[in-house]
Enzyme design. Structure first.
Site, PDB file in Angstrom:
ATOM      1  N   GLY A  46       0.836  -1.191   0.000  1.00  0.00           N
ATOM      2  CA  GLY A  46       0.000   0.000   0.000  1.00  0.00           C
ATOM      3  C   GLY A  46       0.873   1.243   0.000  1.00  0.00           C
ATOM      4  O   GLY A  46       2.054   1.178   0.371  1.00  0.00           O
ATOM      5  N   GLN A  51       3.542   9.945   0.865  1.00  0.00           N
ATOM      6  CA  GLN A  51       4.782   9.157   0.857  1.00  0.00           C
ATOM      7  C   GLN A  51       5.609   9.392  -0.399  1.00  0.00           C
ATOM      8  O   GLN A  51       6.800   9.058  -0.421  1.00  0.00           O
ATOM      9  CB  GLN A  51       4.477   7.661   0.986  1.00  0.00           C
ATOM     10  CG  GLN A  51       3.930   7.265   2.352  1.00  0.00           C
ATOM     11  CD  GLN A  51       3.702   5.773   2.435  1.00  0.00           C
ATOM     12  OE1 GLN A  51       2.656   5.290   2.041  1.00  0.00           O
ATOM     13  NE2 GLN A  51       4.686   5.033   2.911  1.00  0.00           N
ATOM     14  N   CYS A  88       6.357  -0.037   7.048  1.00  0.00           N
ATOM     15  CA  CYS A  88       6.018   1.120   6.224  1.00  0.00           C
ATOM     16  C   CYS A  88       7.211   1.456   5.343  1.00  0.00           C
ATOM     17  O   CYS A  88       8.351   1.507   5.833  1.00  0.00           O
ATOM     18  CB  CYS A  88       5.681   2.302   7.128  1.00  0.00           C
ATOM     19  SG  CYS A  88       5.242   3.792   6.238  1.00  0.00           S
ATOM     20  N   LEU A  89       6.959   1.713   4.062  1.00  0.00           N
ATOM     21  CA  LEU A  89       8.056   2.056   3.148  1.00  0.00           C
ATOM     22  C   LEU A  89       8.745   3.351   3.570  1.00  0.00           C
ATOM     23  O   LEU A  89       9.895   3.580   3.214  1.00  0.00           O
ATOM     24  CB  LEU A  89       7.535   2.166   1.710  1.00  0.00           C
ATOM     25  CG  LEU A  89       7.031   0.853   1.083  1.00  0.00           C
ATOM     26  CD1 LEU A  89       6.420   1.125  -0.286  1.00  0.00           C
ATOM     27  CD2 LEU A  89       8.148  -0.175   0.972  1.00  0.00           C
ATOM     28  N   HIS A 130      -3.896   1.990   7.868  1.00  0.00           N
ATOM     29  CA  HIS A 130      -2.512   2.482   7.812  1.00  0.00           C
ATOM     30  C   HIS A 130      -2.394   3.617   6.788  1.00  0.00           C
ATOM     31  O   HIS A 130      -1.803   4.673   7.077  1.00  0.00           O
ATOM     32  CB  HIS A 130      -1.590   1.306   7.449  1.00  0.00           C
ATOM     33  CG  HIS A 130      -0.144   1.638   7.308  1.00  0.00           C
ATOM     34  ND1 HIS A 130       0.836   1.118   8.132  1.00  0.00           N
ATOM     35  CD2 HIS A 130       0.520   2.431   6.419  1.00  0.00           C
ATOM     36  CE1 HIS A 130       2.010   1.586   7.762  1.00  0.00           C
ATOM     37  NE2 HIS A 130       1.856   2.378   6.724  1.00  0.00           N
ATOM     38  N   GLU A 131      -2.964   3.419   5.593  1.00  0.00           N
ATOM     39  CA  GLU A 131      -2.834   4.436   4.534  1.00  0.00           C
ATOM     40  C   GLU A 131      -3.641   5.695   4.860  1.00  0.00           C
ATOM     41  O   GLU A 131      -3.193   6.816   4.598  1.00  0.00           O
ATOM     42  CB  GLU A 131      -3.269   3.871   3.179  1.00  0.00           C
ATOM     43  CG  GLU A 131      -2.495   2.655   2.684  1.00  0.00           C
ATOM     44  CD  GLU A 131      -0.992   2.752   2.809  1.00  0.00           C
ATOM     45  OE1 GLU A 131      -0.441   3.867   2.815  1.00  0.00           O
ATOM     46  OE2 GLU A 131      -0.362   1.678   2.930  1.00  0.00           O
ATOM     47  N   HIS A 134      -1.809   7.871   7.087  1.00  0.00           N
ATOM     48  CA  HIS A 134      -0.787   8.682   6.393  1.00  0.00           C
ATOM     49  C   HIS A 134      -1.374  10.013   5.934  1.00  0.00           C
ATOM     50  O   HIS A 134      -0.678  11.034   5.924  1.00  0.00           O
ATOM     51  CB  HIS A 134      -0.267   7.944   5.158  1.00  0.00           C
ATOM     52  CG  HIS A 134       0.898   7.026   5.406  1.00  0.00           C
ATOM     53  ND1 HIS A 134       2.102   7.470   5.908  1.00  0.00           N
ATOM     54  CD2 HIS A 134       1.049   5.691   5.192  1.00  0.00           C
ATOM     55  CE1 HIS A 134       2.944   6.442   5.989  1.00  0.00           C
ATOM     56  NE2 HIS A 134       2.330   5.349   5.576  1.00  0.00           N
TER      57      HIS A 134
HETATM   58 NI    NI Z   1       3.150   3.442   5.509  1.00  0.00          NI
END
Ligand code: NI
Length: 158
Positions: A46, A51, A88-89, A130-131, A134
């Site tokens: 995701g 991000q 998380c990236l 989670h997204e 963000h």
């Molecule tokens: Ni993330």
């Protein structure tokens, strides 16, 4: 399409509240295409627009066979609780145990501006939460019960 630079923890954009999308134009379509390409490139499941440095309310994911892009997503109902591992990236090298709602109903818009509503459980529900966090400047490390360093791949991060 292009792989965009993934912003990392410590950069201000990850802590800002992203803005609602009002125009469903070519710029938005290109952003969504690039977000998918970036997510796949880094083996994530995701990704949220902040991000990749874009403060707009857009998320993409590909989880358990469900590929979706949502604009201006909102959680309109939630139920239950589940603790599981997240990465998380934007926070490389760390995983954590995070408590999330077990089920959510999310409303938003498709990339073409039409309405969308979906019910999700398990990993898809977790990834949506989670997204959407963000988009409000919240990272999973803010909520993690316990953090663990992980060497190597960020596969499965979001
Ligand atoms: Ni993330």
């Amino acid at each position: 399409m292009a792989v965009r630079i993934v912003r990392e923890h410590g950069e201000d954009i990850l802590r800002e509240r992203a803005r609602s999308v009002k125009r469903f134009d070519d710029v938005l379509q290109r952003l969504i295409e690039d977000m998918f390409e970036t997510m796949y490139h880094y083996h994530g499941i995701g990704l949220a627009a902040p991000q990749v440095g874009v403060p707009k309310r857009v998320i993409v994911m590909d989880v358990d066979g469900v590929k979706l892009a949502l604009v201006n997503p909102e959680i309109i109902a939630s139920d239950g609780e589940e603790v599981d591992t997240e990465g998380c990236l934007s926070v490389p090298g760390v995983y954590g145990q995070v408590k999330r709602s077990a089920e959510v109903v999310v409303r938003g818009l498709n990339p073409d501006g039409t309405a969308s509503e979906l019910e999700a459980t398990a990993l898809l529900a977790r990834c949506l939460q989670h997204e959407i966090d963000h988009l409000d400047g919240v990272l999973f490390i803010d909520k993690a019960i316990e953090l663990e360093p992980v060497a190597g791949s960020e596969a499965g991060s979001a």
